[in-house]
Design a protein around this motif. Structure first.
Motif, PDB file in Angstrom:
ATOM      1  N   VAL A 215       2.677  77.947  14.174  1.00  0.00           N
ATOM      2  CA  VAL A 215       1.644  78.950  14.471  1.00  0.00           C
ATOM      3  C   VAL A 215       2.245  80.159  15.185  1.00  0.00           C
ATOM      4  O   VAL A 215       1.951  81.306  14.856  1.00  0.00           O
ATOM      5  N   LEU A 216       3.096  79.892  16.168  1.00  0.00           N
ATOM      6  CA  LEU A 216       3.638  81.011  16.938  1.00  0.00           C
ATOM      7  C   LEU A 216       4.935  81.556  16.324  1.00  0.00           C
ATOM      8  O   LEU A 216       5.510  82.518  16.830  1.00  0.00           O
ATOM      9  N   LYS A 217       5.367  80.913  15.242  1.00  0.00           N
ATOM     10  CA  LYS A 217       6.621  81.302  14.578  1.00  0.00           C
ATOM     11  C   LYS A 217       7.766  81.376  15.589  1.00  0.00           C
ATOM     12  O   LYS A 217       8.470  82.382  15.696  1.00  0.00           O
ATOM     13  N   ILE A 218       7.922  80.316  16.340  1.00  0.00           N
ATOM     14  CA  ILE A 218       9.043  80.280  17.279  1.00  0.00           C
ATOM     15  C   ILE A 218       9.939  79.090  16.926  1.00  0.00           C
ATOM     16  O   ILE A 218       9.555  78.227  16.142  1.00  0.00           O
ATOM     17  N   LYS A 219      11.106  79.042  17.535  1.00  0.00           N
ATOM     18  CA  LYS A 219      12.057  77.980  17.236  1.00  0.00           C
ATOM     19  C   LYS A 219      11.707  76.720  18.011  1.00  0.00           C
ATOM     20  O   LYS A 219      10.865  76.723  18.895  1.00  0.00           O
ATOM     21  N   ARG A 220      12.419  75.646  17.691  1.00  0.00           N
ATOM     22  CA  ARG A 220      12.126  74.358  18.318  1.00  0.00           C
ATOM     23  C   ARG A 220      12.295  74.396  19.841  1.00  0.00           C
ATOM     24  O   ARG A 220      11.476  73.842  20.572  1.00  0.00           O
ATOM     25  N   VAL A 221      13.348  75.052  20.314  1.00  0.00           N
ATOM     26  CA  VAL A 221      13.605  75.004  21.759  1.00  0.00           C
ATOM     27  C   VAL A 221      12.471  75.653  22.569  1.00  0.00           C
ATOM     28  O   VAL A 221      11.884  75.001  23.433  1.00  0.00           O
ATOM     29  N   PRO A 222      12.108  76.918  22.267  1.00  0.00           N
ATOM     30  CA  PRO A 222      10.975  77.467  23.036  1.00  0.00           C
ATOM     31  C   PRO A 222       9.683  76.691  22.809  1.00  0.00           C
ATOM     32  O   PRO A 222       8.895  76.516  23.755  1.00  0.00           O
ATOM     33  N   ALA A 223       9.459  76.199  21.585  1.00  0.00           N
ATOM     34  CA  ALA A 223       8.214  75.463  21.324  1.00  0.00           C
ATOM     35  C   ALA A 223       8.157  74.196  22.184  1.00  0.00           C
ATOM     36  O   ALA A 223       7.119  73.845  22.748  1.00  0.00           O
ATOM     37  N   THR A 224       9.303  73.521  22.296  1.00  0.00           N
ATOM     38  CA  THR A 224       9.320  72.286  23.090  1.00  0.00           C
ATOM     39  C   THR A 224       9.096  72.602  24.565  1.00  0.00           C
ATOM     40  O   THR A 224       8.323  71.917  25.251  1.00  0.00           O
ATOM     41  N   ILE A 225       9.755  73.652  25.036  1.00  0.00           N
ATOM     42  CA  ILE A 225       9.600  73.993  26.455  1.00  0.00           C
ATOM     43  C   ILE A 225       8.152  74.380  26.748  1.00  0.00           C
ATOM     44  O   ILE A 225       7.542  73.914  27.723  1.00  0.00           O
ATOM     45  N   LEU A 226       7.579  75.174  25.845  1.00  0.00           N
ATOM     46  CA  LEU A 226       6.197  75.610  26.048  1.00  0.00           C
ATOM     47  C   LEU A 226       5.244  74.418  26.096  1.00  0.00           C
ATOM     48  O   LEU A 226       4.456  74.256  27.047  1.00  0.00           O
ATOM     49  N   MET A 227       5.309  73.555  25.079  1.00  0.00           N
ATOM     50  CA  MET A 227       4.367  72.443  25.007  1.00  0.00           C
ATOM     51  C   MET A 227       4.572  71.460  26.160  1.00  0.00           C
ATOM     52  O   MET A 227       3.618  70.965  26.740  1.00  0.00           O
ATOM     53  N   THR A 228       5.834  71.193  26.479  1.00  0.00           N
ATOM     54  CA  THR A 228       6.090  70.251  27.566  1.00  0.00           C
ATOM     55  C   THR A 228       5.495  70.779  28.867  1.00  0.00           C
ATOM     56  O   THR A 228       4.877  70.029  29.632  1.00  0.00           O
ATOM     57  N   THR A 229       5.664  72.069  29.102  1.00  0.00           N
ATOM     58  CA  THR A 229       5.149  72.627  30.342  1.00  0.00           C
ATOM     59  C   THR A 229       3.625  72.508  30.399  1.00  0.00           C
ATOM     60  O   THR A 229       3.052  72.109  31.418  1.00  0.00           O
ATOM     61  N   LEU A 230       2.977  72.846  29.280  1.00  0.00           N
ATOM     62  CA  LEU A 230       1.511  72.765  29.275  1.00  0.00           C
ATOM     63  C   LEU A 230       1.033  71.328  29.492  1.00  0.00           C
ATOM     64  O   LEU A 230       0.128  71.052  30.289  1.00  0.00           O
ATOM     65  N   ILE A 231       1.649  70.404  28.760  1.00  0.00           N
ATOM     66  CA  ILE A 231       1.207  69.006  28.858  1.00  0.00           C
ATOM     67  C   ILE A 231       1.497  68.472  30.259  1.00  0.00           C
ATOM     68  O   ILE A 231       0.688  67.763  30.852  1.00  0.00           O
TER      69      ILE A 231
END
Ligand code: PHE
Length: 467
Positions: free
Chosen positions: A354-370
């Protein structure tokens, strides 16, 4: 490179590693922590039987559906549903099902990580011998951890989720596959060792009776009186748990299967995962109850404290208890870890697409939110114990809400999508052709699962909200 190309190039290297990862997802706190205490709360062997029926008629068929949808869709969960729906001339709005699954992952991981954190806490304290030297001290350790020591809850929740994120950062081959290839065989060995040990304990026979000799009145009688409400509630628990334990209804299997090579047989793979997961739950149940029944001062219905309080109490008095304790909590942590990876994967894949980002930022983003949402659960029995939703502590509410509301609804939609929206043409291809296995699957997802889920859902939700 487009996103969909990227995921399909990061494929599982073999059928075996896929099975290890999917079984790693399925086998978790649900098997070792939750299933045994649910058996205790819902009436023993009769509940075990009901659960097996739910696994066979609903859980495994829907697991197959998710594998079909994932592999045929080949993209992140929402896009897989949307793409397949378009091919079948249906609405791309079916993407909602993939999203709902990922939402469940998000919610569940937020509190799963807190309980996973407790397992690390217990593992560390087992190593340093500080869970408690007598029954009272053990009870104290648990009560203090849950109700007072909010710092420990936050620290271990953080540690747990960081370890999960580190693996998911590596993706399928370089992350998840590497970890499960080492951890899953180790877990299997520990479990078999535990079972063999349990067989030498005086409580072994009682444990077998408790788990396998059903008393059906336990399912529907409340204080000696027949109650439809209780039956609905118990059945919903069994059904909800059959989803939870197989990781279906979460888009996890859709996400994992989008990396599955075409030549792997879906029926065999689903059956293998189902059997392994069920076997682990039963073995864990027998081992835990053998340990509990070997000490006359302990009872089987301790609820969520069964594994964290009753078991360490039992370890005080059995041969080599202090070493077993270390191994037991290591097992619990590893099981939680491999499941948590799979809970993070769908939200990460959705963020990537959805955000068209790579795995590393996506993982950091989701982990932080969760992690941030998880703080509510970490504090739910201590600092925030006054805060309740529908009369339940935050963690309990989130767990019941996903188990009893989100999962049945998503499960129902997955069944309808694969049974009614997808044509026979596409599903026969994925399930290895038309034959008895196919017919069985199709009857389950078109008829049995939708009816069972709807009925039980209404009865159980009614009871949950009224009681
Ligand atoms: N199946 C896991 C367990 O039994 C929980 C889980 C659910 C993991 C959904 C991933 C996805 O503990």
């Amino acid at each position: 490179m487009s996103y969909s190309k990227k995921i399909s190039t990061d494929q599982w290297s073999s059928r075996l590693t896929f099975i290890l990862a999917a079984t790693g997802s399925a086998v978790g706190l649900g098997n070792i922590w939750k299933f045994p205490y649910m058996v205790g709360e819902n009436g023993g062997a009769a509940f075990v039987l009901l659960y097996l029926v739910c696994i066979a008629l609903v859980g495994i068929p829907i697991l197959k559906s998710e594998l079909i949808i994932g592999r045929r869709g080949g993209q992140s969960p929402g896009e897989s549903f949307a793409g397949l729906a378009r091919k079948e001339d249906s609405s791309p709005k079916w993407a909602v099902v993939g999203w709902a699954g990922a939402l469940s992952c998000f919610i569940v991981l937020s509190f799963y990580s807190v309980i996973g954190g407790w397992s690390i806490f217990y593992f560390v304290n087992a190593v340093t011998h500080s869970i408690g030297a007598d029954q009272e001290a053990v009870t104290n350790t648990f009560n203090t951890l849950i109700a007072k020591d909010w710092q420990a809850n936050v620290i271990y929740h953080t540690l747990f989720i960081v370890l999960v994120a580190v693996v998911v950062l590596g993706g399928i081959r370089k992350g998840i596959e590497r970890l499960v290839s080492v951890v899953m065989p180790a877990m299997l060995l520990i479990l078999i060792g535990l079972l063999v040990y349990a067989a030498t304990l005086p409580g072994f026979y009682d444990a077998l009776t408790y788990m396998f000799n059903p008393d059906f009145t336990a399912l529907a009688y409340n204080n000696g009186e027949f109650s439809w409400g209780r039956l609905g509630q118990v059945t919903l628990s069994a059904l909800g748990h059959s989803f939870f334990t197989l990781s279906v209804g979460f888009s996890v299997m859709v996400a994992y299967a989008s990396h599955l090579p075409k030549n792997v047989s879906i029926p065999n793979t689903a059956l293998t995962i189902g059997i392994l997961d069920t076997a682990v739950a039963l073995i864990a149940g027998v081992a835990i109850y053998s340990i509990v029944f070997s000490d006359a001062s302990l009872t089987p219905n301790a609820g969520p404290g069964l594994v964290f309080m009753t078991i360490p109490q039992a370890f005080l008095n059995i041969p080599a208890g202090q070493y077993l304790e270390i191994i037991f909590f290591l097992l619990l942590w590893l099981a939680a870890w491999t499941s948590a990876l799979s809970l993070l994967e769908p939200p990460v894949e959705i963020a990537m697409s959805v955000l068209k980002i790579k795995r590393v930022p996506a993982t950091i983003l989701m982990t932080t939110l969760i992690w941030a949402v998880g703080l509510l659960s970490a504090l739910s029995y201590n600092e925030l114990s006054e805060v309740t939703i529908a009369d339940e502590a935050i963690l309990d509410f989130l767990s019941n809400f996903t188990d009893k509301v989100l999962l049945p609804i998503t499960g129902l939609l997955v069944a309808i999508f694969s049974g009614w929206v997808m044509g026979m043409n596409s599903t026969t291809k994925e399930l290895g052709g038309y034959g008895p296995v196919y017919i069985y699957w199709r009857i389950c997802v078109r008829i049995i699962a939708p009816i069972a889920i709807s009925m039980i859902f209404v009865a159980g939700v009614n009871e949950w909200l009224v009681s």
